[in-house]
Enzyme design. Structure first.
Site, PDB file in Angstrom:
ATOM      1  CE1 TYR A   1       1.123  -0.292   4.416  1.00 21.35           C
ATOM      2  CE2 TYR A   1       0.033   1.836   4.404  1.00 21.35           C
ATOM      3  CZ  TYR A   1       0.863   0.919   5.019  1.00 21.35           C
ATOM      4  OH  TYR A   1       1.441   1.218   6.224  1.00 21.35           O
TER       5      TYR A   1
ATOM      6  CE  LYS B   1       3.222   3.219   3.227  1.00 19.42           C
ATOM      7  NZ  LYS B   1       3.388   3.276   4.671  1.00 19.42           N
TER       8      LYS B   1
ATOM      9  CD  GLU C   1       9.990   1.824  10.432  1.00 10.03           C
ATOM     10  OE1 GLU C   1       9.928   2.827   9.707  1.00 10.03           O
ATOM     11  OE2 GLU C   1       9.859   0.676   9.991  1.00 10.03           O
TER      12      GLU C   1
ATOM     13  CG  LEU D   1       8.367   2.610   4.740  1.00  6.15           C
ATOM     14  CD1 LEU D   1       8.067   1.296   4.005  1.00  6.15           C
ATOM     15  CD2 LEU D   1       7.076   3.363   4.995  1.00  6.15           C
TER      16      LEU D   1
END
Ligand code: PDD
Length: 283
Positions: A32, A147, A179, A204
């Protein structure tokens, strides 16, 4: 009621349908992108689509998309929903097939879904007061650079953190911060240097990260791309997170320990303001 896009059709949200055999549903076999919209315009659209294609390559998706086609689907969602400010969610799954771990025999084609969500991005109250975070071990798979929609771990720990009175979680592996649940994260040290995890498989490659680091450079701020420890975080002058839907969000409390006096600091504030000024032009 929202108008959403599903496999070739724009339909009211309650008419949108996906097969129960869709591999996105059965295997989280889907990727996505979330593109923000401010003042009716998309921010950094091309970069989001480039990352979508990279995610597809990394997962052996055999389809390809044309950027103009993707752009017009996004634009149609903005137009049909009168979206002035918020996000557009795009999901691509490998498609529907009899349940089978082996997807090499699949004949079905990818499913594509787009929808919008209204969200206050510019006047976000949490950006003014700063957020609190809980630290949790990073137990996600080791390809966090792709992702995918397998977001259960991040979703679970964020929900538990909110129940415990925090706003979000920051994750760590081997004592080093990776993260946030859905953001890249940064500290500012005593020398006013910005430190953020280097790009590798465990984080990411944020589109906002890239834009914000360019903004930092334009403001003559020093950026160091390396992992920082929990200790460095707790003694940092400032901490902040970036994401498409949050822009730059100061973090002022980590595990009930105030960071930088408990209020958003000058570096985070300058980066947020300058990022907003430049990104609104960057469609
Ligand atoms: N999440 N890290 C993770 C784990 C994320 O899920 C996200 C974004 C980011 C920031 O990436 P970007 O700047 O490209 O948005 C970093 C989106 C916003 C989401 O899942 O809603």
């Amino acid at each position: 009621m929202r108008i959403v896009y599903v496999n070739g059709h724009f339909v009211p949200e309650d008419e949108a349908k996906i097969s129960v055999f869709d591999r996105g549903f059965l295997f989280a076999d889907a990727i996505y992108e979330v593109t923000s919209v401010a003042d009716g315009k998309m921010i950094d659209f091309e970069a989001h689509m480039a990352r979508l294609k990279r995610s597809m390559r990394e997962l052996d998706f055999e389809i390809s998309f044309d950027n103009d086609e993707l752009r017009s689907l996004h634009q149609e969602i903005i137009d049909q929903n009168d979206l002035a400010e918020g996000v557009i969610y795009l999901q691509v799954t490998r498609g529907a097939a009899d349940r089978d771990f082996n997807f090499s025999e699949m004949t079905g084609s990818a499913s594509v879904v787009l929808f919008s969500q209204v969200k206050k991005l510019v006047e976000n109250p949490s950006a003014k007061i700063g957020a609190s975070v809980q630290l949790v071990e990073d137990k996600r798979w080791l390809r966090a650079d792709i992702k995918t929609v397998q977001l259960l771990y991040s979703s679970l720990v964020k929900t538990r953190a909110i129940k415990a009175g925090f706003d979000d979680v920051w994750m760590h592996r081997d004592g080093l911060i990776t993260e946030g649940s859905s953001s890249n994260v940064y500290i500012v040290n005593d020398q006013s240097e910005i430190i953020t995890h280097q790009l590798n498989d465990t984080v990411l490659h944020g589109i906002t990260r890239r834009a914000v680091l360019a903004v930092a450079e334009s403001l003559q701020m020093k950026v160091i791309e390396r992992a920082f420890s929990i200790e460095e975080l707790l003694s940092a002058k400032e901490a902040f997170a970036t994401s498409a839907s949050g822009f730059v969000n100061p973090v002022v409390n980590v595990e009930n320990h105030a960071i930088g006096g408990g209020a958003p600091g000058p570096v985070s504030t300058a980066l947020r303001n300058e990022y907003m000024r430049t990104s609104m032009k960057m469609v």
